[in-house]
Design an enzyme around this catalytic site. Structure first.
Site, PDB file in Angstrom:
ATOM      1  N   GLN A  93       4.186   7.159   2.158  1.00 11.72           N
ATOM      2  CA  GLN A  93       3.502   6.450   3.233  1.00 11.72           C
ATOM      3  C   GLN A  93       3.241   5.029   2.745  1.00 11.72           C
ATOM      4  O   GLN A  93       2.652   4.831   1.669  1.00 11.72           O
ATOM      5  CB  GLN A  93       2.188   7.167   3.582  1.00 11.72           C
ATOM      6  CG  GLN A  93       2.397   8.479   4.310  1.00 11.72           C
ATOM      7  CD  GLN A  93       2.851   8.254   5.747  1.00 11.72           C
ATOM      8  OE1 GLN A  93       2.049   7.936   6.614  1.00 11.72           O
ATOM      9  NE2 GLN A  93       4.143   8.402   6.004  1.00 11.72           N
ATOM     10  N   ASP A 108       2.522  16.127   9.866  1.00  9.65           N
ATOM     11  CA  ASP A 108       2.940  16.370   8.476  1.00  9.65           C
ATOM     12  C   ASP A 108       3.855  17.589   8.335  1.00  9.65           C
ATOM     13  O   ASP A 108       3.565  18.530   7.578  1.00  9.65           O
ATOM     14  CB  ASP A 108       1.709  16.503   7.558  1.00  9.65           C
ATOM     15  CG  ASP A 108       0.730  15.336   7.710  1.00  9.65           C
ATOM     16  OD1 ASP A 108       1.161  14.278   8.188  1.00  9.65           O
ATOM     17  OD2 ASP A 108      -0.455  15.495   7.355  1.00  9.65           O
ATOM     18  N   GLU A 112      -4.449  18.696   6.579  1.00  6.89           N
ATOM     19  CA  GLU A 112      -3.317  17.780   6.523  1.00  6.89           C
ATOM     20  C   GLU A 112      -2.301  18.256   5.469  1.00  6.89           C
ATOM     21  O   GLU A 112      -2.616  19.049   4.587  1.00  6.89           O
ATOM     22  CB  GLU A 112      -3.799  16.371   6.154  1.00  6.89           C
ATOM     23  CG  GLU A 112      -4.779  15.781   7.161  1.00  6.89           C
ATOM     24  CD  GLU A 112      -5.071  14.316   6.909  1.00  6.89           C
ATOM     25  OE1 GLU A 112      -4.930  13.521   7.841  1.00  6.89           O
ATOM     26  OE2 GLU A 112      -5.460  13.959   5.781  1.00  6.89           O
ATOM     27  N   TRP A 114       0.817  -1.228   0.000  1.00 13.43           N
ATOM     28  CA  TRP A 114       0.000   0.000   0.000  1.00 13.43           C
ATOM     29  C   TRP A 114       0.845   1.269   0.000  1.00 13.43           C
ATOM     30  O   TRP A 114       1.860   1.354   0.702  1.00 13.43           O
ATOM     31  CB  TRP A 114      -0.863  -0.010   1.256  1.00 13.43           C
ATOM     32  CG  TRP A 114      -1.465   1.315   1.623  1.00 13.43           C
ATOM     33  CD1 TRP A 114      -0.875   2.293   2.378  1.00 13.43           C
ATOM     34  CD2 TRP A 114      -2.759   1.806   1.276  1.00 13.43           C
ATOM     35  NE1 TRP A 114      -1.735   3.362   2.519  1.00 13.43           N
ATOM     36  CE2 TRP A 114      -2.907   3.086   1.842  1.00 13.43           C
ATOM     37  CE3 TRP A 114      -3.817   1.276   0.528  1.00 13.43           C
ATOM     38  CZ2 TRP A 114      -4.058   3.845   1.702  1.00 13.43           C
ATOM     39  CZ3 TRP A 114      -4.970   2.040   0.393  1.00 13.43           C
ATOM     40  CH2 TRP A 114      -5.081   3.304   0.973  1.00 13.43           C
ATOM     41  N   MET A 115       0.382   2.298  -0.728  1.00 18.13           N
ATOM     42  CA  MET A 115       1.010   3.626  -0.717  1.00 18.13           C
ATOM     43  C   MET A 115      -0.060   4.688  -0.486  1.00 18.13           C
ATOM     44  O   MET A 115      -1.134   4.632  -1.065  1.00 18.13           O
ATOM     45  CB  MET A 115       1.665   3.864  -2.079  1.00 18.13           C
ATOM     46  CG  MET A 115       1.899   5.304  -2.463  1.00 18.13           C
ATOM     47  SD  MET A 115       2.305   5.493  -4.224  1.00 18.13           S
ATOM     48  CE  MET A 115       4.016   5.030  -4.254  1.00 18.13           C
ATOM     49  N   ASN A 116       0.247   5.687   0.394  1.00 19.65           N
ATOM     50  CA  ASN A 116      -0.515   6.932   0.322  1.00 19.65           C
ATOM     51  C   ASN A 116       0.443   8.108   0.159  1.00 19.65           C
ATOM     52  O   ASN A 116       1.271   8.069  -0.765  1.00 19.65           O
ATOM     53  CB  ASN A 116      -1.603   7.071   1.395  1.00 19.65           C
ATOM     54  CG  ASN A 116      -1.185   6.961   2.832  1.00 19.65           C
ATOM     55  OD1 ASN A 116      -0.850   5.902   3.298  1.00 19.65           O
ATOM     56  ND2 ASN A 116      -1.235   8.050   3.566  1.00 19.65           N
ATOM     57  N   ASP A 117       0.368   9.142   0.956  1.00 22.56           N
ATOM     58  CA  ASP A 117       1.032  10.425   0.664  1.00 22.56           C
ATOM     59  C   ASP A 117       2.487  10.354   0.167  1.00 22.56           C
ATOM     60  O   ASP A 117       3.287   9.589   0.707  1.00 22.56           O
ATOM     61  CB  ASP A 117       1.132  11.285   1.929  1.00 22.56           C
ATOM     62  CG  ASP A 117      -0.123  11.327   2.730  1.00 22.56           C
ATOM     63  OD1 ASP A 117      -1.133  10.745   2.324  1.00 22.56           O
ATOM     64  OD2 ASP A 117      -0.097  11.954   3.806  1.00 22.56           O
ATOM     65  N   PHE A 123       4.396   8.819  10.212  1.00 21.22           N
ATOM     66  CA  PHE A 123       3.475   9.511   9.324  1.00 21.22           C
ATOM     67  C   PHE A 123       4.236  10.504   8.432  1.00 21.22           C
ATOM     68  O   PHE A 123       5.447  10.625   8.509  1.00 21.22           O
ATOM     69  CB  PHE A 123       2.379  10.218  10.137  1.00 21.22           C
ATOM     70  CG  PHE A 123       1.231   9.317  10.519  1.00 21.22           C
ATOM     71  CD1 PHE A 123       1.350   7.935  10.497  1.00 21.22           C
ATOM     72  CD2 PHE A 123       0.011   9.855  10.929  1.00 21.22           C
ATOM     73  CE1 PHE A 123       0.282   7.107  10.845  1.00 21.22           C
ATOM     74  CE2 PHE A 123      -1.061   9.044  11.279  1.00 21.22           C
ATOM     75  CZ  PHE A 123      -0.930   7.669  11.243  1.00 21.22           C
TER      76      PHE A 123
HETATM   77  C1  FRU Z   1      -2.892  12.227   4.742  1.00 24.15           C
HETATM   78  C2  FRU Z   1      -2.521  11.539   6.041  1.00 24.15           C
HETATM   79  C3  FRU Z   1      -1.528  12.387   6.804  1.00 24.15           C
HETATM   80  C4  FRU Z   1      -0.832  11.378   7.653  1.00 24.15           C
HETATM   81  C5  FRU Z   1      -0.788  10.171   6.744  1.00 24.15           C
HETATM   82  C6  FRU Z   1      -0.909   8.854   7.449  1.00 24.15           C
HETATM   83  O1  FRU Z   1      -3.315  11.372   3.742  1.00 24.15           O
HETATM   84  O2  FRU Z   1      -3.673  11.271   6.797  1.00 24.15           O
HETATM   85  O3  FRU Z   1      -2.095  13.440   7.533  1.00 24.15           O
HETATM   86  O4  FRU Z   1       0.439  11.794   8.023  1.00 24.15           O
HETATM   87  O5  FRU Z   1      -1.853  10.315   5.829  1.00 24.15           O
HETATM   88  O6  FRU Z   1      -0.660   7.796   6.579  1.00 24.15           O
END
Ligand code: FRU
Length: 503
Positions: free
Chosen positions: A59, A174, A229, A40-43, A103
Site C-alpha cells: 500500500q 482485502d 482487516e 508512504w507504505m502500509n500493508d 486497497f
Molecule cells: C489495513 C488497511 C486495509 C486497507 C488498507 C488501506 O491497514 O486499512 O484494510 O485495504 O489498509 O490502505
C-alpha cells in the site's frame, strides 16, 4: 504486457517515484527490510513467488510520507531480504471502481503464466445523511507480466451484492486468494455485518475471474475489535489457520491491547457448515509496531509471513522530524511459520543466516547487577540470549537487556520470573511524541528460563521468544550511534550470548 496502457495517474506515480528515489539517502533505509521507494507504505500486498522471484507489493502513496489515495508499490527479491524496486504496479485511475484507492489484496500465477492481482477497489458509494458521499469497496482484478498490469474489463469481480442485507458496503476489503489442489481458486474477504461486527466471507472460482460466494468462514461476534482487516487463511501442520487484523480492539490482560491488533485463530473447518471451528486463538505479535499480516508458500513449501512493521496507533512520529528522509513505513522480516501445541510459531527466514558474520559467543556468564560483554553491541545484528537462574532453588527477581543504548537513550526488554512477564520498552529511546512506547506479554513455561533471539536492523528490533512461540516487534527512533548492549540482573542469573553482525 498485452493491452497495457500507462494511465496518466500511473505514469505520474512512476515518474515521481523514480525522481524522488534519487533524493533519498540509501543509508537512511534499513539493510534488509523493505521500505517504500518514496513516500508512504502500509500493508504488504501480493506477497508471492512468480517466475523465479519473490514479489512484494505494498500500500503506497509515493507523493508524501502520509496515507492518501492508495497505489500499489512493487519490489522483487531472490532471497526475501534484498529487494529491488520495480515501477508502481497500480494507481487509482478507474473512474468507477477504484478512483479513491487500490486497497490491499494478493497475487497468484495463472496457469497461462500471467500474474493475477486481486485488490479492493474503492469507488463512490451512497450519499450519507450528512450529505457527503460514502465509499463502496469491491474486489477487482489486474493481470500482468510481473511489471505491468492491465485492470480487468469486467471489474469488479466480487461486488457488494454478495453482502448480507444491512452489511456495510464501505467495509468489504482485502481479498486473499489461493489455488486449491484441484486447480480451482478460493478467496477470503473481510466484511462487517449489519451489527457492525467483523466477519470473513469465503468465495470460490474455477478460473479466478468469475466468483461465487460460499458463505461466512468466521465471525467476530463482537469479541475482538470491529472490522477484521487483511484476512489470510491456510492449512499448516494439520490445522486451519486464520490470520486477521482487527480494528478498534478492547484490551484483554497482556494478550490484546486497545487499538489495531492482530489475531490468529487455529482450528478446523466443519464440513457441514463450512465454518472455522476455533480451537485456540492469540495475538500474532505481542510488540508495538505490527499489523496487516500476509503469508505465501515458498517453492520449497515453507509458509512465510510478512507484516507492516508499523501500526495505525503508532504512526504519530513525524517521519522527517530529524530532517528529510523521504520515506515512511517498513515491512517486518519475513518469518517462517509453524503450528505447535495450538500456537502459531514464527522464526526468521533461514535466508538471514547467509548475512551473518563476525560471530561473538559467550556461555555460562554469571550476571548479578550490571554487565557488558566485549564485542556485544550493534544495531544491525542477530543475537541470541539464553537466561537461567544460577541456582534453581534461588530464583532471580529480574533480568533486563538494554539495547540501542548510549548515555542518554536506551530501549529495554525486562523479564520478571515471578509474574512471568516480559516488557518491551522504548520510553527513553528519543521519541518526542506521546504514543505507545511499551508493551507487556505473559511468557508461559518454566519461569526462570528465557530464550530471546533479537534481529535488529537499524531502527527496528524483532524479538523471537522461546523458539518463536511468541514475538515482539518494535521500531526504534534512536540515532544509530546508540549501539551499546548491556545486561542487568537482580538476583543471580547465568546467560549464554551469541551475536552476529548482519551484512
Ligand atoms: C489495513 C488497511 C486495509 C486497507 C488498507 C488501506 O491497514 O486499512 O484494510 O485495504 O489498509 O490502505
Amino acid at each position: 504486457m498485452e493491452g497495457f496502457f500507462e494511465s496518466a495517474p500511473l505514469a505520474e506515480a512512476r515518474d515521481y517515484e523514480r525522481r524522488m528515489e534519487s533524493y533519498i539517502d540509501p543509508e537512511s533505509r534499513p539493510c534488509f527490510h523493505l521500505t517504500p521507494r518514496a513516500g508512504w507504505m502500509n500493508d504488504p500486498n501480493g506477497f508471492s513467488y512468480y517466475q523465479g522471484a519473490y514479489h512484494l507489493f505494498y500500500q503506497y502513496n509515493p507523493y508524501a510520507t502520509a496515507w492518501a489515495a492508495m497505489h500499489w508499490g512493487h519490489a522483487v527479491s531472490r532471497d526475501l531480504l534484498h529487494w529491488e524496486y520495480l515501477p508502481a504496479a497500480l494507481a487509482p485511475d478507474e473512474p468507477y471502481d477504484d478512483k479513491s484507492g487500490c486497497f490491499s489484496g494478493s497475487a497468484i500465477e495463472l496457469p497461462d503464466g500471467r500474474q493475477l492481482l486481486i485488490y479492493t477497489g474503492v469507488g463512490a458509494g451512497r450519499r450519507k445523511p450528512d450529505g457527503r458521499m460514502g465509499d463502496r469497496q469491491t474486489q477487482c482484478l489486474a493481470i500482468g507480466d510481473g511489471v505491468d498490469y492491465v485492470k480487468y474489463e469486467d471489474n469488479p469481480v466480487i461486488g457488494s451484492e454478495n453482502l448480507a442485507p444491512g452489511a456495510s458496503i464501505e467495509h468489504f476489503r482485502d481479498p486473499k486468494i489461493w489455488q486449491c489442489e484441484d486447480g480451482s481458486y478460493r478467496c477470503v474477504v473481510g466484511a462487517t455485518n449489519a451489527e457492525g461486527s467483523g466477519e470473513i466471507l469465503l468465495f470460490a472460482s474455477d478460473d479466478a475471474f468469475s466468483w461465487r460466494k460460499l458463505g461466512v468462514l468466521a465471525e467476530n461476534n463482537d469479541r475482538y475489535g470491529t472490522m477484521w482487516e487483511c484476512p489470510d487463511f491456510f492449512e499448516l501442520d494439520g490445522k486451519s489457520v486464520l490470520l486477521v487484523s482487527p480494528q478498534f480492539m478492547l484490551p484483554e490482560g497482556h494478550e490484546f491491547y486497545s487499538g489495531n491488533g492482530t489475531l490468529c485463530i487455529i482450528g478446523h473447518v466443519d464440513e457441514q457448515t463450512g465454518k472455522l471451528v476455533e480451537e485456540s486463538l492469540h495475538t500474532i505479535d505481542n510488540g508495538i509496531d505490527f499489523y496487516a499480516t500476509q503469508t505465501m508458500l515458498t517453492p520449497d513449501g515453507r509458509r512465510v509471513m510478512i507484516a507492516w512493521m508499523q501500526n495505525w496507533d503508532t504512526i504519530t512520529e513525524s517521519p522527517d522530524a530529524k530532517g528529510f528522509k523521504g520515506w515512511y513505513g517498513q515491512m517486518t522480516l519475513p518469518r517462517e511459520l509453524s503450528v505447535q501445541d495450538g500456537k502459531l510459531c514464527q522464526w526468521p527466514v533461514r535466508e538471514i543466516e547467509a548475512l551473518r558474520h563476525d560471530r561473538v559467543s559467550y556461555t555460562d556468564v554469571p550476571v548479578e547487577g550490571k554487565a557488558a560483554l566485549e564485542g556485544v553491541s550493534g544495531r544491525v545484528i542477530d543475537m541470541r540470549v539464553k537466561v537461567r537462574a544460577q541456582d534453581e532453588a534461588d530464583p532471580y527477581r529480574e533480568f533486563t537487556l538494554w539495547f540501542a543504548q548510549d548515555e542518554r537513550f536506551h530501549c529495554s526488554l525486562r523479564y520478571r520470573p515471578k509474574t512471568g512477564t516480559l516488557k518491551i520498552n522504548r520510553i527513553h529511546a528519543g521519541s518526542r511524541r506521546a504514543y505507545v512506547h511499551h508493551r507487556k506479554c505473559d511468557i508461559p513455561g518454566a519461569p526462570c528460563t528465557l530464550d530471546m533471539r533479537l534481529i535488529m536492523d537499524k531502527n527496528s528490533v524483532e524479538v523471537f521468544i522461546n523458539g518463536g512461540t511468541q514475538a515482539m516487534t518494535m521500531t526504534i527512533p534512536t540515532d544509530l550511534s546508540a549501539d551499546a548492549i548491556t545486561f542487568f540482573a537482580e538476583g543471580k542469573v547465568v546467560m549464554d550470548v551469541e551475536k552476529y553482525d548482519l551484512a
